[in-house]
Write a protein that holds these residues in place. Sequence first.
Motif, PDB file in Angstrom:
ATOM      1  N   LEU A 280       6.906  -6.186   7.318  1.00 29.55           N
ATOM      2  CA  LEU A 280       7.244  -6.769   8.843  1.00 29.55           C
ATOM      3  C   LEU A 280       6.764  -8.019   8.834  1.00 29.55           C
ATOM      4  O   LEU A 280       6.928  -8.912   9.745  1.00 29.55           O
ATOM      5  CB  LEU A 280       6.882  -5.422   9.343  1.00 29.55           C
ATOM      6  CG  LEU A 280       7.227  -4.871   9.685  1.00 29.55           C
ATOM      7  CD1 LEU A 280       6.926  -3.346  10.876  1.00 29.55           C
ATOM      8  CD2 LEU A 280       8.711  -4.788  10.711  1.00 29.55           C
ATOM      9  N   ARG A 281       6.155  -8.837   7.378  1.00 26.50           N
ATOM     10  CA  ARG A 281       6.133  -9.842   7.410  1.00 26.50           C
ATOM     11  C   ARG A 281       7.167 -10.726   6.837  1.00 26.50           C
ATOM     12  O   ARG A 281       6.959 -12.328   7.050  1.00 26.50           O
ATOM     13  CB  ARG A 281       4.902 -10.179   6.731  1.00 26.50           C
ATOM     14  CG  ARG A 281       3.153  -9.818   7.751  1.00 26.50           C
ATOM     15  CD  ARG A 281       2.360  -9.803   6.875  1.00 26.50           C
ATOM     16  NE  ARG A 281       2.276  -8.344   5.545  1.00 26.50           N
ATOM     17  CZ  ARG A 281       1.111  -7.794   4.448  1.00 26.50           C
ATOM     18  NH1 ARG A 281       0.785  -8.689   4.426  1.00 26.50           N
ATOM     19  NH2 ARG A 281       1.704  -7.286   4.290  1.00 26.50           N
TER      20      ARG A 281
ATOM     21  N   THR B 276      -4.560   3.923   7.689  1.00 29.70           N
ATOM     22  CA  THR B 276      -4.029   4.639   8.227  1.00 29.70           C
ATOM     23  C   THR B 276      -3.291   4.805   9.567  1.00 29.70           C
ATOM     24  O   THR B 276      -3.383   6.151  10.470  1.00 29.70           O
ATOM     25  CB  THR B 276      -4.384   3.048   9.253  1.00 29.70           C
ATOM     26  OG1 THR B 276      -3.092   2.279   9.752  1.00 29.70           O
ATOM     27  CG2 THR B 276      -5.699   2.160   8.940  1.00 29.70           C
TER      28      THR B 276
ATOM     29  N   ASP C 193       8.918   0.557   7.417  1.00 30.97           N
ATOM     30  CA  ASP C 193       8.163   0.695   6.664  1.00 30.97           C
ATOM     31  C   ASP C 193       7.774  -0.583   5.641  1.00 30.97           C
ATOM     32  O   ASP C 193       8.722  -0.247   4.977  1.00 30.97           O
ATOM     33  CB  ASP C 193       7.375   1.912   7.109  1.00 30.97           C
ATOM     34  CG  ASP C 193       5.751   1.628   7.435  1.00 30.97           C
ATOM     35  OD1 ASP C 193       5.161   1.355   6.291  1.00 30.97           O
ATOM     36  OD2 ASP C 193       5.069   2.077   8.228  1.00 30.97           O
ATOM     37  N   GLN C 194       6.672  -0.173   5.025  1.00 33.89           N
ATOM     38  CA  GLN C 194       6.353  -0.514   3.992  1.00 33.89           C
ATOM     39  C   GLN C 194       7.381   0.206   2.840  1.00 33.89           C
ATOM     40  O   GLN C 194       7.136   1.777   3.353  1.00 33.89           O
ATOM     41  CB  GLN C 194       5.349  -0.605   2.977  1.00 33.89           C
ATOM     42  CG  GLN C 194       4.133  -1.867   3.884  1.00 33.89           C
ATOM     43  CD  GLN C 194       4.311  -3.086   2.630  1.00 33.89           C
ATOM     44  OE1 GLN C 194       3.892  -2.422   2.072  1.00 33.89           O
ATOM     45  NE2 GLN C 194       3.251  -3.991   2.758  1.00 33.89           N
TER      46      GLN C 194
ATOM     47  N   VAL D 255      -3.818  -0.017   4.778  1.00 33.26           N
ATOM     48  CA  VAL D 255      -3.446  -0.477   5.587  1.00 33.26           C
ATOM     49  C   VAL D 255      -2.452   1.404   5.824  1.00 33.26           C
ATOM     50  O   VAL D 255      -2.413   1.633   6.648  1.00 33.26           O
ATOM     51  CB  VAL D 255      -2.554  -1.174   6.116  1.00 33.26           C
ATOM     52  CG1 VAL D 255      -1.752  -0.519   8.027  1.00 33.26           C
ATOM     53  CG2 VAL D 255      -3.023  -2.475   6.199  1.00 33.26           C
TER      54      VAL D 255
ATOM     55  N   TYR E 180      -2.275  -4.957  12.759  1.00 36.18           N
ATOM     56  CA  TYR E 180      -2.405  -4.660  11.518  1.00 36.18           C
ATOM     57  C   TYR E 180      -1.260  -6.375  10.855  1.00 36.18           C
ATOM     58  O   TYR E 180      -1.077  -6.317   9.696  1.00 36.18           O
ATOM     59  CB  TYR E 180      -2.032  -4.400  10.261  1.00 36.18           C
ATOM     60  CG  TYR E 180      -2.642  -2.572  10.724  1.00 36.18           C
ATOM     61  CD1 TYR E 180      -3.899  -2.866  10.302  1.00 36.18           C
ATOM     62  CD2 TYR E 180      -2.309  -1.708  11.551  1.00 36.18           C
ATOM     63  CE1 TYR E 180      -5.366  -1.556  11.021  1.00 36.18           C
ATOM     64  CE2 TYR E 180      -3.343  -0.927  12.005  1.00 36.18           C
ATOM     65  CZ  TYR E 180      -4.636  -0.724  11.301  1.00 36.18           C
ATOM     66  OH  TYR E 180      -5.042   0.685  11.781  1.00 36.18           O
TER      67      TYR E 180
ATOM     68  N   ARG F 171      -1.339   9.449  23.011  1.00 38.77           N
ATOM     69  CA  ARG F 171      -0.242   7.958  22.557  1.00 38.77           C
ATOM     70  C   ARG F 171       0.886   8.667  22.011  1.00 38.77           C
ATOM     71  O   ARG F 171       2.041   7.956  22.446  1.00 38.77           O
ATOM     72  CB  ARG F 171      -0.809   7.464  21.233  1.00 38.77           C
ATOM     73  CG  ARG F 171      -0.276   6.720  20.792  1.00 38.77           C
ATOM     74  CD  ARG F 171      -1.231   6.847  19.463  1.00 38.77           C
ATOM     75  NE  ARG F 171      -0.506   6.214  18.249  1.00 38.77           N
ATOM     76  CZ  ARG F 171      -1.875   5.108  17.016  1.00 38.77           C
ATOM     77  NH1 ARG F 171      -1.895   5.007  17.251  1.00 38.77           N
ATOM     78  NH2 ARG F 171      -0.430   5.205  15.909  1.00 38.77           N
TER      79      ARG F 171
ATOM     80  N   ALA G  23       6.896   0.159  11.607  1.00 38.79           N
ATOM     81  CA  ALA G  23       5.789   0.354  11.008  1.00 38.79           C
ATOM     82  C   ALA G  23       6.052   1.965  11.090  1.00 38.79           C
ATOM     83  O   ALA G  23       4.707   2.559  12.094  1.00 38.79           O
ATOM     84  CB  ALA G  23       4.948  -0.016  11.814  1.00 38.79           C
ATOM     85  N   SER G  24       6.775   2.879  11.156  1.00 43.86           N
ATOM     86  CA  SER G  24       7.179   4.084  11.370  1.00 43.86           C
ATOM     87  C   SER G  24       6.131   4.855  10.398  1.00 43.86           C
ATOM     88  O   SER G  24       5.798   6.301  10.723  1.00 43.86           O
ATOM     89  CB  SER G  24       8.265   4.275  10.733  1.00 43.86           C
ATOM     90  OG  SER G  24       8.452   4.472   9.659  1.00 43.86           O
ATOM     91  N   GLY G  25       5.641   4.615   9.545  1.00 41.00           N
ATOM     92  CA  GLY G  25       4.306   5.618   9.809  1.00 41.00           C
ATOM     93  C   GLY G  25       4.894   7.255   8.543  1.00 41.00           C
ATOM     94  O   GLY G  25       5.811   7.375   8.114  1.00 41.00           O
TER      95      GLY G  25
ATOM     96  N   TRP H 134       0.998  -1.088  -0.192  1.00 39.49           N
ATOM     97  CA  TRP H 134       0.293   0.048   0.353  1.00 39.49           C
ATOM     98  C   TRP H 134       1.054   1.119  -0.102  1.00 39.49           C
ATOM     99  O   TRP H 134       2.314   1.285   0.640  1.00 39.49           O
ATOM    100  CB  TRP H 134      -0.908  -0.023   0.852  1.00 39.49           C
ATOM    101  CG  TRP H 134      -0.091  -0.617   2.232  1.00 39.49           C
ATOM    102  CD1 TRP H 134       0.525   0.209   3.387  1.00 39.49           C
ATOM    103  CD2 TRP H 134      -0.499  -1.525   3.542  1.00 39.49           C
ATOM    104  NE1 TRP H 134       1.007   0.172   4.355  1.00 39.49           N
ATOM    105  CE2 TRP H 134       0.561  -1.500   4.217  1.00 39.49           C
ATOM    106  CE3 TRP H 134      -0.197  -2.673   2.548  1.00 39.49           C
ATOM    107  CZ2 TRP H 134       1.111  -1.943   4.922  1.00 39.49           C
ATOM    108  CZ3 TRP H 134      -0.208  -3.603   3.852  1.00 39.49           C
ATOM    109  CH2 TRP H 134       0.712  -3.720   4.797  1.00 39.49           C
TER     110      TRP H 134
HETATM  111  C1  LIG Z   1      -1.856   2.573  12.065  1.00 38.25           C
HETATM  112  S1  LIG Z   1      -0.431   3.004  11.341  1.00 38.25           S
HETATM  113  C2  LIG Z   1       0.963   3.500  12.316  1.00 38.25           C
HETATM  114  C3  LIG Z   1       2.479   4.497  11.889  1.00 38.25           C
HETATM  115  C4  LIG Z   1       3.110   5.055  12.780  1.00 38.25           C
HETATM  116  N1  LIG Z   1       3.224   3.897  13.976  1.00 38.25           N
HETATM  117  C5  LIG Z   1       2.450   6.252  13.575  1.00 38.25           C
HETATM  118  O1  LIG Z   1       1.833   5.234  15.017  1.00 38.25           O
HETATM  119  O2  LIG Z   1       2.421   7.164  13.762  1.00 38.25           O
HETATM  120  C6  LIG Z   1       0.152   1.712  10.523  1.00 38.25           C
HETATM  121  C7  LIG Z   1       1.275   1.644  10.061  1.00 38.25           C
HETATM  122  O3  LIG Z   1       2.091  -0.031   9.625  1.00 38.25           O
HETATM  123  C8  LIG Z   1       2.742   0.159   8.924  1.00 38.25           C
HETATM  124  N2  LIG Z   1       2.379  -1.299   8.832  1.00 38.25           N
HETATM  125  C9  LIG Z   1       1.270  -2.551   8.471  1.00 38.25           C
HETATM  126  N3  LIG Z   1       1.626  -3.286   8.618  1.00 38.25           N
HETATM  127  C10 LIG Z   1       3.060  -3.378   7.959  1.00 38.25           C
HETATM  128  C11 LIG Z   1       3.785  -4.219   7.225  1.00 38.25           C
HETATM  129  N4  LIG Z   1       2.993  -5.776   7.211  1.00 38.25           N
HETATM  130  N5  LIG Z   1       4.952  -3.863   7.060  1.00 38.25           N
HETATM  131  C12 LIG Z   1       5.755  -3.214   7.166  1.00 38.25           C
HETATM  132  N6  LIG Z   1       4.519  -1.797   8.027  1.00 38.25           N
HETATM  133  C13 LIG Z   1       3.544  -2.105   7.791  1.00 38.25           C
HETATM  134  C14 LIG Z   1       1.962   0.388   7.884  1.00 38.25           C
HETATM  135  O4  LIG Z   1       1.785   1.093   7.013  1.00 38.25           O
HETATM  136  C15 LIG Z   1       1.350   1.906   8.451  1.00 38.25           C
HETATM  137  O5  LIG Z   1       2.330   2.914   8.362  1.00 38.25           O
END
Ligand SMILES: C[S@@+](CC[C@H](N)C(=O)[O-])C[C@H]1O[C@@H](n2cnc3c(N)ncnc32)[C@H](O)[C@@H]1O
Length: 302
Positions: free
Chosen positions: A154-155, A18, A124-125, A15, A183, A79, A102-104, A9
Amino acid sequence: MARTDGDSWDLASGVGATATAVAASRALAHRATLIDDPWAEPLVKAVGMEMFLKILDGRAGEEHSEADLQRMAQGMAVRTRYFDDFLTDATADGIRQIVILASGLDTRPYRLAWPTGTAVFEIDQPQVIDFKTSTLLSLGANPTAGLRTIGVDLRDDWPGALRANGFDPSQPTAWIAEGLLIYLPPEAQDRLFDHITALSPARSRVATEFMPSMEAFTGEDDQTDQDGEDRWRKLGFNDDLADLVYHGERSHVIDYLTGSGWDVTGELMQELFEASGFEGHDDDEAMAEKFTGFQYISATLS
Ligand SMILES: C[S@@+](CC[C@H](N)C(=O)[O-])C[C@H]1O[C@@H](n2cnc3c(N)ncnc32)[C@H](O)[C@@H]1O
């Protein structure tokens, strides 16, 4: 569309959206001077999802009451402060290696006052990492730590990618997994913590959330399920939240970490709200019930 193995994505889809949603809440919290994250708003605007633009431009009146927006800002402030404090305490204790899983759109590598010599790894992705890094560069943001960004799922074999980017498993490390676990498939959550444990010498730390049940995301009775979906759709998502998270039994994070040798402490979200002088979900009993027992947790390896 339900999740699939290897799905991917960007920040405006699935995801990834989010991450944009929580960054929009951080932008509101920053405006309300509850946290200091000046990059959240320009990042959300650069992603360009209409609903978040409306919120930030003050055009969300029909969909969002002032109370909704205040709740978003306060929830994210609680948070953000928790994870900020966790990292600041870790560096005060001499830890100089940080991994943000999952730094987003997290901007901590650009906004926290890291001690000289601190290395921060963000995972992250690939599309998420690339967009945030290039957007912050174009905005003139400079990392305040030695930043290494790693685009990997992360899988998959993220420990291999981490090592290949200079991570040193002999150094105590502080890890955060904020807003991630729901997720991940249940077995990938276990593997995540197994890898973290294997890569962590004594004095390492990890912070994440403990969600006693997935009900807040799936709902068991029709009405509360509908309420949850309405709330999510009000945020502008086309996907069903229930389709973005992984269901089914998953390990109890506190027990799992304890069983892997970590000393875990938790803080109830509701108590953190109260300690901040916020009201929490008091006006929304169904939501309050679903988040009963939700904790932010930190753990240390001795
Ligand atoms: C709700 S966001 C949280 C982002 C950040 N940690 C924050 O709090 O602002 C979820 C994050 O998890 C990452 N994520 C979820 N599953 C993932 C995966 N399998 N591999 C890499 N990233 C993943 C998404 O891309 C997204 O950036």
